[in-house]
Design a protein around this motif. Structure first.
Motif, PDB file in Angstrom:
ATOM      1  N   TYR A  72      -9.050  -1.279   6.070  1.00 22.15           N
ATOM      2  CA  TYR A  72      -9.924  -2.384   5.689  1.00 22.15           C
ATOM      3  C   TYR A  72      -9.881  -2.565   4.188  1.00 22.15           C
ATOM      4  CZ  TYR A  72     -11.863  -2.235  10.351  1.00 22.15           C
ATOM      5  OH  TYR A  72     -11.999  -2.287  11.707  1.00 22.15           O
ATOM      6  N   GLY A  73      -9.958  -3.809   3.749  1.00 20.76           N
ATOM      7  CA  GLY A  73     -10.035  -4.069   2.320  1.00 20.76           C
ATOM      8  C   GLY A  73      -9.209  -5.271   1.922  1.00 20.76           C
ATOM      9  N   ILE A  74      -8.847  -5.306   0.665  1.00 21.38           N
ATOM     10  CA  ILE A  74      -7.997  -6.370   0.142  1.00 21.38           C
ATOM     11  C   ILE A  74      -6.579  -6.069   0.607  1.00 21.38           C
ATOM     12  CG2 ILE A  74      -7.134  -7.492  -1.942  1.00 21.38           C
ATOM     13  CD1 ILE A  74      -9.792  -6.627  -3.287  1.00 21.38           C
ATOM     14  N   VAL A  75      -5.991  -6.980   1.367  1.00 18.39           N
ATOM     15  CA  VAL A  75      -4.773  -6.695   2.125  1.00 18.39           C
ATOM     16  C   VAL A  75      -3.632  -6.187   1.244  1.00 18.39           C
ATOM     17  CG1 VAL A  75      -3.070  -7.640   3.720  1.00 18.39           C
ATOM     18  CG2 VAL A  75      -5.461  -8.335   3.909  1.00 18.39           C
ATOM     19  N   ALA A  76      -3.233  -6.931   0.237  1.00 19.88           N
ATOM     20  CA  ALA A  76      -2.091  -6.524  -0.593  1.00 19.88           C
ATOM     21  C   ALA A  76      -2.352  -5.179  -1.264  1.00 19.88           C
ATOM     22  CB  ALA A  76      -1.785  -7.594  -1.635  1.00 19.88           C
ATOM     23  N   GLN A  77      -3.545  -4.979  -1.752  1.00 18.12           N
ATOM     24  CA  GLN A  77      -3.875  -3.722  -2.430  1.00 18.12           C
ATOM     25  C   GLN A  77      -3.833  -2.546  -1.464  1.00 18.12           C
ATOM     26  OE1 GLN A  77      -4.464  -3.584  -5.919  1.00 18.12           O
ATOM     27  NE2 GLN A  77      -3.933  -1.484  -5.396  1.00 18.12           N
ATOM     28  N   GLN A  78      -4.352  -2.743  -0.250  1.00 20.43           N
ATOM     29  CA  GLN A  78      -4.331  -1.670   0.745  1.00 20.43           C
ATOM     30  C   GLN A  78      -2.898  -1.303   1.135  1.00 20.43           C
ATOM     31  OE1 GLN A  78      -6.666   0.320   1.979  1.00 20.43           O
ATOM     32  NE2 GLN A  78      -8.233  -0.647   0.716  1.00 20.43           N
ATOM     33  N   ILE A  79      -2.043  -2.313   1.276  1.00 22.75           N
ATOM     34  CA  ILE A  79      -0.637  -2.052   1.615  1.00 22.75           C
ATOM     35  C   ILE A  79       0.012  -1.203   0.527  1.00 22.75           C
ATOM     36  CG2 ILE A  79       1.645  -3.111   1.897  1.00 22.75           C
ATOM     37  CD1 ILE A  79       0.110  -5.550   3.151  1.00 22.75           C
ATOM     38  N   CYS A  80      -0.164  -1.602  -0.721  1.00 17.84           N
ATOM     39  CA  CYS A  80       0.452  -0.871  -1.839  1.00 17.84           C
ATOM     40  C   CYS A  80      -0.150   0.515  -2.003  1.00 17.84           C
ATOM     41  CB  CYS A  80       0.326  -1.682  -3.123  1.00 17.84           C
ATOM     42  SG  CYS A  80       1.320  -3.185  -3.082  1.00 17.84           S
ATOM     43  N   ASP A  81      -1.461   0.634  -1.883  1.00 20.00           N
ATOM     44  CA  ASP A  81      -2.102   1.948  -1.997  1.00 20.00           C
ATOM     45  C   ASP A  81      -1.602   2.888  -0.905  1.00 20.00           C
ATOM     46  OD1 ASP A  81      -3.529   1.056  -4.189  1.00 20.00           O
ATOM     47  OD2 ASP A  81      -5.441   0.852  -3.106  1.00 20.00           O
ATOM     48  N   TYR A  82      -1.515   2.384   0.317  1.00 18.83           N
ATOM     49  CA  TYR A  82      -1.038   3.216   1.420  1.00 18.83           C
ATOM     50  C   TYR A  82       0.413   3.654   1.161  1.00 18.83           C
ATOM     51  CZ  TYR A  82       0.157   4.937   6.006  1.00 18.83           C
ATOM     52  OH  TYR A  82       0.574   5.751   7.035  1.00 18.83           O
ATOM     53  N   ALA A  83       1.247   2.713   0.752  1.00 19.15           N
ATOM     54  CA  ALA A  83       2.650   3.037   0.476  1.00 19.15           C
ATOM     55  C   ALA A  83       2.765   4.084  -0.630  1.00 19.15           C
ATOM     56  CB  ALA A  83       3.422   1.777   0.106  1.00 19.15           C
ATOM     57  N   ASN A  84       1.963   3.942  -1.666  1.00 20.59           N
ATOM     58  CA  ASN A  84       1.994   4.915  -2.762  1.00 20.59           C
ATOM     59  C   ASN A  84       1.501   6.280  -2.306  1.00 20.59           C
ATOM     60  OD1 ASN A  84       2.934   2.944  -4.502  1.00 20.59           O
ATOM     61  ND2 ASN A  84       0.911   2.498  -5.332  1.00 20.59           N
ATOM     62  N   ASP A  85       0.392   6.302  -1.570  1.00 14.39           N
ATOM     63  CA  ASP A  85      -0.206   7.567  -1.127  1.00 14.39           C
ATOM     64  C   ASP A  85       0.697   8.346  -0.180  1.00 14.39           C
ATOM     65  OD1 ASP A  85      -2.418   6.895  -2.644  1.00 14.39           O
ATOM     66  OD2 ASP A  85      -3.657   6.301  -0.922  1.00 14.39           O
ATOM     67  N   THR A  86       1.488   7.633   0.616  1.00 17.84           N
ATOM     68  CA  THR A  86       2.345   8.295   1.606  1.00 17.84           C
ATOM     69  C   THR A  86       3.791   8.440   1.146  1.00 17.84           C
ATOM     70  OG1 THR A  86       2.772   6.194   2.726  1.00 17.84           O
ATOM     71  CG2 THR A  86       0.906   7.528   3.545  1.00 17.84           C
ATOM     72  N   LYS A  87       4.045   8.091  -0.100  1.00 19.97           N
ATOM     73  CA  LYS A  87       5.394   8.181  -0.659  1.00 19.97           C
ATOM     74  C   LYS A  87       6.414   7.434   0.213  1.00 19.97           C
ATOM     75  CE  LYS A  87       4.543  12.534  -3.078  1.00 19.97           C
ATOM     76  NZ  LYS A  87       3.214  12.213  -3.413  1.00 19.97           N
ATOM     77  N   THR A  88       6.065   6.189   0.510  1.00 20.13           N
ATOM     78  CA  THR A  88       6.901   5.327   1.331  1.00 20.13           C
ATOM     79  C   THR A  88       8.188   4.979   0.598  1.00 20.13           C
ATOM     80  OG1 THR A  88       5.018   4.404   2.525  1.00 20.13           O
ATOM     81  CG2 THR A  88       6.961   3.003   2.347  1.00 20.13           C
ATOM     82  N   ASP A  89       9.290   4.923   1.346  1.00 18.42           N
ATOM     83  CA  ASP A  89      10.587   4.578   0.769  1.00 18.42           C
ATOM     84  C   ASP A  89      10.820   3.077   0.710  1.00 18.42           C
ATOM     85  OD1 ASP A  89      11.638   7.307   0.478  1.00 18.42           O
ATOM     86  OD2 ASP A  89      11.529   7.329   2.672  1.00 18.42           O
ATOM     87  N   LEU A  90      10.215   2.338   1.652  1.00 21.18           N
ATOM     88  CA  LEU A  90      10.481   0.911   1.757  1.00 21.18           C
ATOM     89  C   LEU A  90       9.331   0.212   2.480  1.00 21.18           C
ATOM     90  CD1 LEU A  90      12.567  -1.501   1.586  1.00 21.18           C
ATOM     91  CD2 LEU A  90      13.410  -0.727   3.821  1.00 21.18           C
TER      92      LEU A  90
END
Length: 145
Positions: free
Chosen positions: A92-110
């Motif tokens: 839940y939250g601001i969509v673009a920010q949540q996507i980027c935060d999740y990707a950063n927190d999980t060390k996403t490759d792509l």
């Protein structure tokens, strides 16, 4: 391990993005595709706060149920055709920010996402969410038309 995040919202561009992510992940050892559904938090919609807290709770319950059902349906439909591991996340939250935060927190490759989503505002241009993610993400972003 190859980690790919695919923001989904039920739109056709999001479905094409998921197909593309699975093409990238297929055949890669220990590939993982996270289906990420972000519900805009009711706090970001003045409409919800004007009608009272009971609607907030009802709307959140409906959003939770429908979002999780969409994720379950996507995994059920796609998992029969691939060996890629799926992870489902509903935030839940601001969509673009949540996507980027999740990707950063999980060390996403792509991050692989559609160029436009379901939102009426987002369909007026490249897609406000995809544009923001493209500029905020710390990992590569593939935008699928």
């Amino acid at each position: 391990m190859l980690k790919i995040v695919v923001p989904v919202d039920g739109s056709e561009p999001a479905n094409r993005a998921l197909d593309q992510a699975l093409n990238v992940a297929e055949g890669k050892k220990d590939a993982e595709v996270t289906l990420l559904y972000v519900s805009p938090s009711p706090v970001y919609f003045p409409y919800y706060s004007m009608v009272g807290p009971s609607l907030n709770e009802d709307a959140k319950e409906v959003e939770e149920r429908e979002g999780n059902q969409m994720l379950d349906d996507l995994v059920a439909k796609r998992s029969a055709k691939t060996n890629v591991k799926f992870v489902k996340r509903h935030l839940y939250g601001i969509v673009a920010q949540q996507i980027c935060d999740y990707a950063n927190d999980t060390k996403t490759d792509l991050i692989v996402m559609g160029n436009r989503g379901m939102g009426a505002f987002g369909q007026m241009m490249l897609g406000s969410v995809s544009n923001k993610v493209l500029h905020l993400a710390n990992c590569p972003v593939l935008i699928v038309k």
